[in-house]
Scaffold this active site. Structure first.
Site, PDB file in Angstrom:
ATOM      1  N   GLU A  85      -7.563   8.369  -7.178  1.00  0.00           N
ATOM      2  CA  GLU A  85      -8.527   9.155  -7.947  1.00  0.00           C
ATOM      3  C   GLU A  85      -7.887  10.332  -8.678  1.00  0.00           C
ATOM      4  O   GLU A  85      -8.504  10.914  -9.576  1.00  0.00           O
ATOM      5  CB  GLU A  85      -9.630   9.682  -7.018  1.00  0.00           C
ATOM      6  CG  GLU A  85     -10.548   8.616  -6.455  1.00  0.00           C
ATOM      7  CD  GLU A  85     -11.501   8.033  -7.488  1.00  0.00           C
ATOM      8  OE1 GLU A  85     -11.530   8.537  -8.625  1.00  0.00           O
ATOM      9  OE2 GLU A  85     -12.205   7.069  -7.161  1.00  0.00           O
ATOM     10  N   GLU A 116       0.205  -1.728  12.276  1.00  0.00           N
ATOM     11  CA  GLU A 116       0.273  -0.319  12.659  1.00  0.00           C
ATOM     12  C   GLU A 116       1.307  -0.065  13.757  1.00  0.00           C
ATOM     13  O   GLU A 116       1.742   1.073  13.954  1.00  0.00           O
ATOM     14  CB  GLU A 116      -1.092   0.194  13.100  1.00  0.00           C
ATOM     15  CG  GLU A 116      -1.585  -0.311  14.437  1.00  0.00           C
ATOM     16  CD  GLU A 116      -2.838   0.434  14.880  1.00  0.00           C
ATOM     17  OE1 GLU A 116      -2.797   0.990  15.996  1.00  0.00           O
ATOM     18  OE2 GLU A 116      -3.834   0.465  14.135  1.00  0.00           O
TER      19      GLU A 116
END
Length: 301
Positions: A85, A116
């Site tokens: 953004e 992970e």
């Protein structure tokens, strides 16, 4: 790890939602909403640490350094969302704010098993970006124990970066490793262990603060207007015009003309109109002021 998984706050059972499966839809949502209201208060408690991180990020931006987010699952996706953004909102280069996720690009849309837990990938992903000491690395892990994130922060510390750790459990391994530890304690999730909920909301709010705060401090905002917005669609074209009109009190035709002459750069158009100068003169003025409109206006006066 200093905390066994079962002892983590984010893995504990919430006493207010133990019978949520037996509630009406409205009552179920009321429980979720009530728990969500705890998130802003948890963040209020860590505002000093967030401020430290904002100052560090702003300083690194002024030195042409980068902000790099590192996370797995929801945490990684939130980092990518925030990073993506920044270019349209603040006119920043795409490489200035980067989001890394365990498992790579495919993990954005679909969970990658065991990603992970891959410590080597946490370091390697940063190496692939040619990490250097000018960068700030923000590790995001609700549990505070994600191996991918911990390894990345360890490597970033070794390189000499400022490191930030965002977790939702007290005394986490991530908090111990990072230079700046941001630890909003939002309490147990409505659905036990579902850290995409309150923990994810807290992380999103903090990431909003980190980038927005740093952009404000580096001149990307004038008043509360996004004066470096890039007009990538019709809505943003109109927003640019409205911003120029709001700041300079000019009419729409003048705003359109100034934006045309400035090649769609709001800041330049504003300085042109306020100081009655050409686009080239306005660009030079802003360059001398490091992109800050307030300072540019003072320079000429």
């Amino acid at each position: 790890m200093p905390n066994a998984i079962h002892a983590l706050v984010t893995e504990s059972r919430n006493p207010f939602s133990t019978h949520i499966d037996q509630l009406s839809t409205l009552d179920m949502l009321a429980v979720i909403n009530q728990e969500d209201q705890k998130v802003p208060f948890a963040i209020e408690n860590v505002l000093p640490e967030i401020a430290q991180a904002v100052d560090a990020i702003a300083e690194t931006f002024m030195k042409n350094g980068r902000l790099i987010y590192l996370g797995a699952g929801t945490s990684g996706r939130l980092g990518i969302l925030d990073a993506s953004e920044c270019p349209p909102t603040f006119g920043t280069p795409h490489e200035q704010v980067v989001g890394l996720i365990a498992g790579g690009q495919q993990a954005i849309l679909k969970a990658v098993e065991n990603a992970e837990d891959d410590r080597s990938a946490g370091e390697q992903d940063l190496r692939n970006l040619a990490l250097n000491e000018k960068d700030v690395v923000v590790g995001i892990a609700a549990s505070g124990r994600t191996p991918y994130v911990l390894a990345g922060i360890e490597y970033a510390n070794h390189v000499g970066c400022v490191t930030v750790g965002i977790s939702c459990n007290p005394d986490s391994a991530l908090a111990a490793l990072a230079n700046i530890a941001i630890t909003p304690i939002v309490g147990p999730e409505v659905i036990t262990g579902s850290s995409r909920m309150k923990a994810g909301t807290a992380q999103k709010l903090i990431l909003n603060m980190l980038t927005t705060g740093a952009m404000i401090k580096t001149g990307k905002v004038f008043g509360n207007l996004m004066v470096d917005v890039v007009a990538t669609n019709e809505k943003l074209v109109e927003r640019q015009k409205n911003i120029v009109m709001e700041v300079t009190q000019c009419d729409r035709q003048q705003a359109e003309q100034a934006l045309l002459q400035s090649n769609g750069q709001c800041k330049v158009a504003i300085v042109m109109l306020l100081l009655n100068m050409s686009a080239e003169e306005a660009k030079n003025c802003l360059a001398q002021a490091n992109g800050f409109i307030h300072q540019a206006l003072t320079l000429v006066k």
